[in-house]
Design an enzyme around this catalytic site. Structure first.
Site, PDB file in Angstrom:
ATOM      1  N   MET A 198       0.496   2.157   3.724  1.00 50.08           N
ATOM      2  CA  MET A 198       1.361   3.322   3.624  1.00 50.08           C
ATOM      3  C   MET A 198       0.927   4.361   5.283  1.00 50.08           C
ATOM      4  O   MET A 198      -0.116   4.190   5.623  1.00 50.08           O
ATOM      5  CB  MET A 198       1.234   4.072   2.518  1.00 50.08           C
ATOM      6  CG  MET A 198       2.546   4.570   2.286  1.00 50.08           C
ATOM      7  SD  MET A 198       2.363   5.781   0.709  1.00 50.08           S
ATOM      8  CE  MET A 198       4.065   5.091  -0.146  1.00 50.08           C
ATOM      9  N   GLY A 199       2.084   4.912   5.475  1.00 52.50           N
ATOM     10  CA  GLY A 199       1.766   5.801   6.786  1.00 52.50           C
ATOM     11  C   GLY A 199       3.240   5.480   7.347  1.00 52.50           C
ATOM     12  O   GLY A 199       3.230   4.749   8.036  1.00 52.50           O
ATOM     13  N   ARG A 200       4.227   6.333   7.395  1.00 54.58           N
ATOM     14  CA  ARG A 200       5.503   6.448   7.837  1.00 54.58           C
ATOM     15  C   ARG A 200       5.546   5.899   9.230  1.00 54.58           C
ATOM     16  O   ARG A 200       6.204   5.083   9.489  1.00 54.58           O
ATOM     17  CB  ARG A 200       6.327   7.490   7.266  1.00 54.58           C
ATOM     18  CG  ARG A 200       7.709   7.314   7.880  1.00 54.58           C
ATOM     19  CD  ARG A 200       8.551   8.654   7.899  1.00 54.58           C
ATOM     20  NE  ARG A 200       8.038   9.635   7.106  1.00 54.58           N
ATOM     21  CZ  ARG A 200       8.538   9.985   6.063  1.00 54.58           C
ATOM     22  NH1 ARG A 200       9.625   9.118   5.361  1.00 54.58           N
ATOM     23  NH2 ARG A 200       8.216  10.869   5.150  1.00 54.58           N
ATOM     24  N   ARG A 229      11.461  16.293  -1.502  1.00 54.70           N
ATOM     25  CA  ARG A 229      11.748  16.298  -0.111  1.00 54.70           C
ATOM     26  C   ARG A 229      12.957  16.999   0.600  1.00 54.70           C
ATOM     27  O   ARG A 229      13.418  16.903   1.446  1.00 54.70           O
ATOM     28  CB  ARG A 229      11.793  14.961   0.262  1.00 54.70           C
ATOM     29  CG  ARG A 229      10.738  13.955   0.304  1.00 54.70           C
ATOM     30  CD  ARG A 229      10.691  12.597   0.946  1.00 54.70           C
ATOM     31  NE  ARG A 229       9.628  11.842   0.819  1.00 54.70           N
ATOM     32  CZ  ARG A 229       8.366  12.201   1.396  1.00 54.70           C
ATOM     33  NH1 ARG A 229       8.207  12.980   2.562  1.00 54.70           N
ATOM     34  NH2 ARG A 229       7.448  11.171   1.404  1.00 54.70           N
ATOM     35  N   ASP A 258      -0.505  10.504   5.547  1.00 50.75           N
ATOM     36  CA  ASP A 258      -0.554   9.520   6.866  1.00 50.75           C
ATOM     37  C   ASP A 258      -1.335   9.911   7.909  1.00 50.75           C
ATOM     38  O   ASP A 258      -1.662   9.123   8.729  1.00 50.75           O
ATOM     39  CB  ASP A 258       1.095   9.730   7.292  1.00 50.75           C
ATOM     40  CG  ASP A 258       2.023   9.001   6.321  1.00 50.75           C
ATOM     41  OD1 ASP A 258       1.563   8.608   5.290  1.00 50.75           O
ATOM     42  OD2 ASP A 258       3.284   9.161   6.572  1.00 50.75           O
ATOM     43  N   TYR A 260       1.365   3.612  -2.974  1.00 46.96           N
ATOM     44  CA  TYR A 260       1.522   4.879  -3.914  1.00 46.96           C
ATOM     45  C   TYR A 260       0.077   4.702  -4.915  1.00 46.96           C
ATOM     46  O   TYR A 260      -0.279   5.736  -5.383  1.00 46.96           O
ATOM     47  CB  TYR A 260       2.607   4.577  -4.939  1.00 46.96           C
ATOM     48  CG  TYR A 260       4.084   4.710  -4.275  1.00 46.96           C
ATOM     49  CD1 TYR A 260       4.510   5.803  -3.930  1.00 46.96           C
ATOM     50  CD2 TYR A 260       4.626   3.441  -3.692  1.00 46.96           C
ATOM     51  CE1 TYR A 260       5.686   6.065  -3.121  1.00 46.96           C
ATOM     52  CE2 TYR A 260       5.808   3.714  -3.064  1.00 46.96           C
ATOM     53  CZ  TYR A 260       6.473   4.859  -2.567  1.00 46.96           C
ATOM     54  OH  TYR A 260       7.558   5.028  -2.128  1.00 46.96           O
ATOM     55  N   GLU A 261      -0.709   3.586  -4.707  1.00 50.76           N
ATOM     56  CA  GLU A 261      -1.880   3.455  -5.320  1.00 50.76           C
ATOM     57  C   GLU A 261      -2.758   4.536  -4.845  1.00 50.76           C
ATOM     58  O   GLU A 261      -3.710   4.936  -5.367  1.00 50.76           O
ATOM     59  CB  GLU A 261      -2.516   2.304  -5.135  1.00 50.76           C
ATOM     60  CG  GLU A 261      -1.891   1.074  -5.576  1.00 50.76           C
ATOM     61  CD  GLU A 261      -0.650   0.583  -4.608  1.00 50.76           C
ATOM     62  OE1 GLU A 261      -0.332   1.125  -3.857  1.00 50.76           O
ATOM     63  OE2 GLU A 261      -0.232  -0.452  -4.854  1.00 50.76           O
ATOM     64  N   GLU A 273       2.743   0.411   7.733  1.00 51.63           N
ATOM     65  CA  GLU A 273       4.196   0.663   7.109  1.00 51.63           C
ATOM     66  C   GLU A 273       5.305   0.961   8.286  1.00 51.63           C
ATOM     67  O   GLU A 273       6.539   0.565   8.203  1.00 51.63           O
ATOM     68  CB  GLU A 273       4.231   1.664   6.474  1.00 51.63           C
ATOM     69  CG  GLU A 273       5.481   2.155   5.705  1.00 51.63           C
ATOM     70  CD  GLU A 273       5.106   3.424   4.727  1.00 51.63           C
ATOM     71  OE1 GLU A 273       4.584   3.379   4.005  1.00 51.63           O
ATOM     72  OE2 GLU A 273       6.065   4.366   5.061  1.00 51.63           O
ATOM     73  N   GLY A 295       5.661  13.791   0.236  1.00 49.46           N
ATOM     74  CA  GLY A 295       4.902  12.727  -0.678  1.00 49.46           C
ATOM     75  C   GLY A 295       3.578  13.526  -1.107  1.00 49.46           C
ATOM     76  O   GLY A 295       2.775  14.227  -0.731  1.00 49.46           O
ATOM     77  N   ASP A 300       4.413  17.189   7.995  1.00 45.68           N
ATOM     78  CA  ASP A 300       5.004  17.865   9.517  1.00 45.68           C
ATOM     79  C   ASP A 300       6.358  18.373   9.184  1.00 45.68           C
ATOM     80  O   ASP A 300       6.554  19.546   9.655  1.00 45.68           O
ATOM     81  CB  ASP A 300       5.000  16.764  10.543  1.00 45.68           C
ATOM     82  CG  ASP A 300       5.447  15.397  10.082  1.00 45.68           C
ATOM     83  OD1 ASP A 300       5.592  15.204   8.776  1.00 45.68           O
ATOM     84  OD2 ASP A 300       6.077  14.667  10.943  1.00 45.68           O
ATOM     85  N   ASP A 301       7.073  17.749   8.468  1.00 50.21           N
ATOM     86  CA  ASP A 301       8.467  18.151   8.162  1.00 50.21           C
ATOM     87  C   ASP A 301       8.433  19.346   7.339  1.00 50.21           C
ATOM     88  O   ASP A 301       9.270  20.276   7.393  1.00 50.21           O
ATOM     89  CB  ASP A 301       9.329  17.188   7.521  1.00 50.21           C
ATOM     90  CG  ASP A 301       9.862  16.029   8.613  1.00 50.21           C
ATOM     91  OD1 ASP A 301       9.903  16.194   9.671  1.00 50.21           O
ATOM     92  OD2 ASP A 301       9.875  14.938   7.913  1.00 50.21           O
ATOM     93  N   LYS A 336      -0.955  18.833   4.545  1.00 50.33           N
ATOM     94  CA  LYS A 336      -1.284  17.876   3.664  1.00 50.33           C
ATOM     95  C   LYS A 336      -0.267  16.651   4.313  1.00 50.33           C
ATOM     96  O   LYS A 336       0.621  16.779   4.767  1.00 50.33           O
ATOM     97  CB  LYS A 336      -0.458  18.139   2.286  1.00 50.33           C
ATOM     98  CG  LYS A 336      -0.178  16.875   1.390  1.00 50.33           C
ATOM     99  CD  LYS A 336       1.275  16.882   1.030  1.00 50.33           C
ATOM    100  CE  LYS A 336       2.118  16.345   2.089  1.00 50.33           C
ATOM    101  NZ  LYS A 336       3.154  15.712   1.689  1.00 50.33           N
ATOM    102  N   THR A 337      -0.879  15.365   4.131  1.00 44.45           N
ATOM    103  CA  THR A 337      -0.250  14.020   3.978  1.00 44.45           C
ATOM    104  C   THR A 337      -1.049  13.080   4.325  1.00 44.45           C
ATOM    105  O   THR A 337      -1.902  12.997   5.147  1.00 44.45           O
ATOM    106  CB  THR A 337       0.785  14.066   5.340  1.00 44.45           C
ATOM    107  OG1 THR A 337       1.322  12.446   5.258  1.00 44.45           O
ATOM    108  CG2 THR A 337      -0.001  14.120   6.712  1.00 44.45           C
TER     109      THR A 337
HETATM  110  P1  FBP Z   1       4.794  12.753   3.623  1.00 47.11           P
HETATM  111  O1  FBP Z   1       4.576  12.784   4.985  1.00 47.11           O
HETATM  112  O2  FBP Z   1       5.664  13.721   2.991  1.00 47.11           O
HETATM  113  O3  FBP Z   1       3.135  13.128   3.094  1.00 47.11           O
HETATM  114  O4  FBP Z   1       4.703  11.418   2.661  1.00 47.11           O
HETATM  115  C1  FBP Z   1       4.098  10.247   3.458  1.00 47.11           C
HETATM  116  C2  FBP Z   1       4.236   8.982   2.799  1.00 47.11           C
HETATM  117  O5  FBP Z   1       3.268   8.879   1.801  1.00 47.11           O
HETATM  118  C3  FBP Z   1       4.587   7.849   3.727  1.00 47.11           C
HETATM  119  O6  FBP Z   1       3.314   7.325   3.891  1.00 47.11           O
HETATM  120  C4  FBP Z   1       5.683   7.178   3.038  1.00 47.11           C
HETATM  121  O7  FBP Z   1       6.447   6.555   3.981  1.00 47.11           O
HETATM  122  C5  FBP Z   1       6.575   8.058   2.252  1.00 47.11           C
HETATM  123  O8  FBP Z   1       5.432   8.989   1.848  1.00 47.11           O
HETATM  124  C6  FBP Z   1       7.142   7.332   1.178  1.00 47.11           C
HETATM  125  O9  FBP Z   1       7.569   8.449   0.530  1.00 47.11           O
HETATM  126  P2  FBP Z   1       8.880   8.184  -0.659  1.00 47.11           P
HETATM  127  O10 FBP Z   1       8.259   7.623  -1.790  1.00 47.11           O
HETATM  128  O11 FBP Z   1       9.095   9.595  -1.065  1.00 47.11           O
HETATM  129  O12 FBP Z   1       9.817   7.425  -0.125  1.00 47.11           O
END
Ligand code: FBP
Length: 568
Positions: free
Chosen positions: A268-270, A158, A222, A438-439, A329, A97, A188-189, A219-220
Site C-alpha cells: 500500500m501507498g497510493r 473521505r 503512506d 489493509y493488514e 501500489e 484511511g 495531505d488531502d 496521519k497516513t
Molecule cells: P490516506 O492517505 O487517507 O492515509 O490513505 C492511504 C491509503 O492507505 C492508501 O495507501 C490507499 O491507497 C488508500 O488508503 C486506500 O483507501 P480506501 O480503502 O479508502 O480506498
C-alpha cells in the site's frame, strides 16, 4: 462455565491479553510538556522559519485571513501555559484511511484539554461533521482506547468539504454544538480540508463575530506527508511498515524453504513508494520496484517487465527459482505512458461525467476509447480487462484514482511470465501474488507511533488552548527527546490539477532519488538480487530491544546515527 471459558469470554470486545496489557504501557512525553503522568499544555511563539511554495501569492489571496494571522511562520513551544484557556469546546475527527496511533492523538488531546474543557468525537470523519454527529469523549473512553489500533472509536471517511452547502453545514454544526475548535486528523488531502476550513471559519461563526479554530494532525501510513526536519514522517507509517516487514520476512523465509516460488507483493501507498522502500530496507528482497525511479528514468511498462524477467532468469541460472518482488501500489501512475493515459482518462471522465456514470460497466471501455487520443486509445485497448475495469472505476471524492484496486501485481506476473519464456523457455517461473494493505493500517501502534501520536495530541490541544488556527501539529527532534511545533497550513499549499480543475492541495512528498534512503537502497540492491541476503524483522515489539526502533528510511533521511528514537 469452566474457568477457562470464563477467562475467554472476558477477553472479548478488545480485551485480549495483549490489548489489556498495552493499555498499561507508559508513554513518554516531550520535556516541554513536563511530567509524563501530568502533562501540561504549552504556549507557542514564532520561529524565524517562513514557509512558501510556488503558489504562495495565489494562496495569500484565497486564504487572506489565515496568511495574515500566521505570516506562514513556523511556531515552536515557548513554555508551559500557566493560564491555559478553560471552557473550550473542541471536536476531533479522523479523515481518510486509518493509521495506527489515531486513538492516542485523541487521548493526548483529552489529556491536555483537561477537565476544564470539553472534547467531542465526530462520527464518522468529515461526513459526521456535516451531519453534526458529535458526542462527548470521557476519561473512561480514553482509558479504553489508549494504545489500541484502528480508528474504530470514531470511524473515518473521505468526504471532501468543498461546496457552499457543505461549508454551511459545517458552520451549522459549529453553531449547534457551540464549538470553539476542530481537530482534523488526516493526510495531505485532509490537511488541505483543514486549511480550507480554517479560512472559512476564521471569523463570523459565533454571535460575537469570532471564529472556530482548526488544527490538523499529520496521519497516513503512506508516509507521503513529510516536510523535512519539520515533519520527518506522518504517524501510522512505522506500524504499517513493521507489519508488512514481518509478513514479507515470513514470505522470504518461505521462498528459501520451498525453493520453487516467486512472490509478487504489492504494498500500500497510493502514490509515493515510501512504504515499499522501507519494507525493502527491512527485509532485503531480490527485486524492489520504486515508482519514483520508474518515472525519473521514464521506464515503460515493457522495460520494467524486462528488468524483472532478466533478474528471474539470472537467479535461475544460479539455481534460485524463487524470490520476492516488491511493487508499490502507486506504480501504474508513474509509468510515463500509463500516467498520460490516466491523465486523459481523468479529464475525459470528468468532462463526460453524467453520460459516463449512467453507462453499464461493460459499455464504459468502448465509450471512453472513442474519446481518447489514438495513442492512449491503443494503450487502453492493449491492457487486460481486469486493469481496464479498475482504471475506469469511480474516483474518490478528492479526485484520486483508486490505485489500491488495480491488480498491478497480477499484471506484472502475467507479463513477466511471457517475457521469461521469450528470454529462456527452460526457466521455471511459478508466481504468487499478494496485496499487503489493509493488514497494516489498523494494527496496534508500535511504541514509536504510540508515543509520537500521544505527543501530537498534546501538541494539537496546546495549540487550541493557545488560540491558534490554521496550523498542523508536529513533533520534531524524534531522536533527542522531541519538541512540539506547529506548521502553518497555508505555507504548504500548491495548485494542482484535480478532477479536471485547478485546486489548492498539499503536495505529496515522493521518494527522492538523491535521498539517503534511496542511495543506500541502490548501493545494496544488486547484491540482494544476486543472492538470498534477506532478513526477517519479526513481529513488532512494544517491550525489549527492538521496541525503540524508528523506520529505517526515516533514520537514514534524517541523518540519524542509529535506528533508535527517543521521546521524553
Ligand atoms: P490516506 O492517505 O487517507 O492515509 O490513505 C492511504 C491509503 O492507505 C492508501 O495507501 C490507499 O491507497 C488508500 O488508503 C486506500 O483507501 P480506501 O480503502 O479508502 O480506498
Amino acid at each position: 462455565m469452566s474457568n477457562l471459558a470464563e477467562q475467554l469470554q472476558k477477553m472479548e470486545a478488545h480485551n485480549s491479553i495483549f490489548e489489556s496489557a498495552v493499555r498499561q504501557l507508559p508513554l513518554p512525553v516531550c520535556a516541554a510538556f513536563g511530567s509524563p503522568t501530568q502533562p501540561q499544555a504549552v504556549t507557542f511563539a514564532n520561529t524565524s522559519r517562513v514557509l512558501s511554495t510556488k503558489d504562495s501569492e495565489s494562496v495569500a489571496k484565497s486564504f487572506a485571513n489565515s496568511v495574515q494571522a500566521s505570516g506562514n511562520v513556523v511556531l515552536a513551544s515557548s513554555g508551559t501555559n500557566a493560564k491555559a484557556a478553560q471552557g473550550k469546546r473542541v471536536a476531533v475527527l479522523f479523515s481518510g484511511g486509518p493509521a495506527a496511533g489515531g486513538h492516542n492523538v485523541v487521548c493526548g488531546l483529552k489529556r491536555v484539554l483537561g477537565a476544564g474543557n470539553t472534547l467531542f468525537g465526530v462520527k464518522p470523519g468529515p461526513k459526521g461533521l456535516l451531519k453534526g454527529n458529535l458526542f462527548e469523549i470521557t476519561d473512561a473512553d480514553v482509558a479504553s482506547i489508549i494504545n489500541t489500533g484502528g480508528f474504530d472509536f470514531l470511524g473515518t471517511d473521505r468526504t471532501k468539504i468543498k461546496t457552499d452547502e457543505q461549508f454551511a453545514q459545517v458552520k451549522a454544526t459549529c453553531v449547534k454544538h457551540n464549538l470553539d475548535a476542530i481537530v482534523i486528523i488526516g493526510g495531505d488531502d485532509s490537511n488541505t480540508n483543514a486549511a480550507v476550513l480554517a479560512e472559512y471559519l476564521f471569523k463570523n461563526v459565533k454571535a460575537d463575530g469570532s471564529g472556530v479554530q482548526v488544527i490538523g494532525v499529520p496521519k497516513t501510513i503512506d508516509g507521503d506527508l513529510q516536510i523535512g526536519d519539520l515533519l520527518p514522517i506522518s504517524f501510522g507509517f512505522d506500524t504499517a511498515t513493521k507489519i508488512y516487514g514481518e509478513m514479507v520476512g515470513n514470505i522470504l523465509q518461505d521462498t528459501r524453504s520451498s525453493l520453487k516460488y516467486w512472490h509478487f507483493v504489492k504494498l500500500m501507498g497510493r502514490s509515493a513508494s515510501h512504504v515499499t522502500i522501507e519494507v525493502a530496507l527491512q527485509t532485503k528482497p531480490a527485486i524492489t520496484v520504486i515508482s519514483e525511479e520508474v518515472a525519473e528514468k521514464k521506464m515503460s511498462l515493457a522495460a520494467i517487465v524486462d528488468q524483472i524477467a532478466r533478474a528471474v532468469v539470472a537467479r535461475a541460472a544460479k539455481g534460485m527459482h524463487h524470490g520476492v518482488v516488491l511493487v508499490p501500489e502507486g506504480l501504474i501512475e508513474f509509468i510515463p505512458e500509463m500516467n498520460a493515459l490516466i491523465a486523459e482518462l481523468n479529464e475525459q471522465i470528468a468532462h463526460h461525467e453524467l453520460a459516463f456514470s449512467a453507462l453499464p460497466e461493460d459499455a464504459k471501455p468502448a465509450y471512453i476509447l472513442d474519446k481518447l487520443s489514438p495513442e492512449n486509445s491503443k494503450l487502453l485497448a492493449s491492457l487486460p480487462s481486469y486493469v481496464v475495469h479498475m482504471l475506469l472505476a469511480e474516483r474518490d471524492s478528492h479526485g484520486n484514482l483508486q490505485v489500491s484496486l488495480i491488480p498491478t501485481e497480477r499484471l506484472l506476473v502475467d507479463m513477466v511470465k511471457a517475457r521469461v519464456k521469450q528470454l529462456d523457455a527452460g526457466v521455471a517461473f511459478s508466481a504468487h501474488t499478494h496485496f499487503l494493505g489493509y493488514e497494516g493500517r489498523c494494527g496496534a501502534p508500535t511504541l514509536f507511533d504510540a508515543a509520537y501520536t500521544y505527543n501530537l495530541g498534546l501538541t494539537a490541544g496546546s495549540l487550541i488552548l493557545d488560540g491558534r488556527t490554521g496550523y498542523m501539529a508536529t513533533v520534531t527532534g524524534l531522536t533527542n527527546g522531541g519538541a512540539p511545533q506547529a506548521i502553518p497550513l497555508t505555507g504548504l499549499l500548491n495548485i494542482e490539477r484535480r478532477h479536471g480543475k485547478d485546486e489548492f492541495v498539499i503536495e505529496k512528498a515522493l521518494v527522492k532519488m538523491d535521498s539517503a534512503a534511496m542511495k543506500y537502497f541502490v548501493s545494496r540492491r544488486d547484491e540482494w538480487a544476486d543472492d538470498d541476503l534477506f532478513a526477517s524483522p519479526g513481529p513488532r515489539q512494544l517491550w525489549g530491544p527492538a521496541a525503540y526502533q524508528q523506520p529505517i528510511s526515516v533514520a537514514l533521511n534524517s541523518g540519524s546515527s542509529s535506528l533508535a528514537f527517543k521521546l521524553g
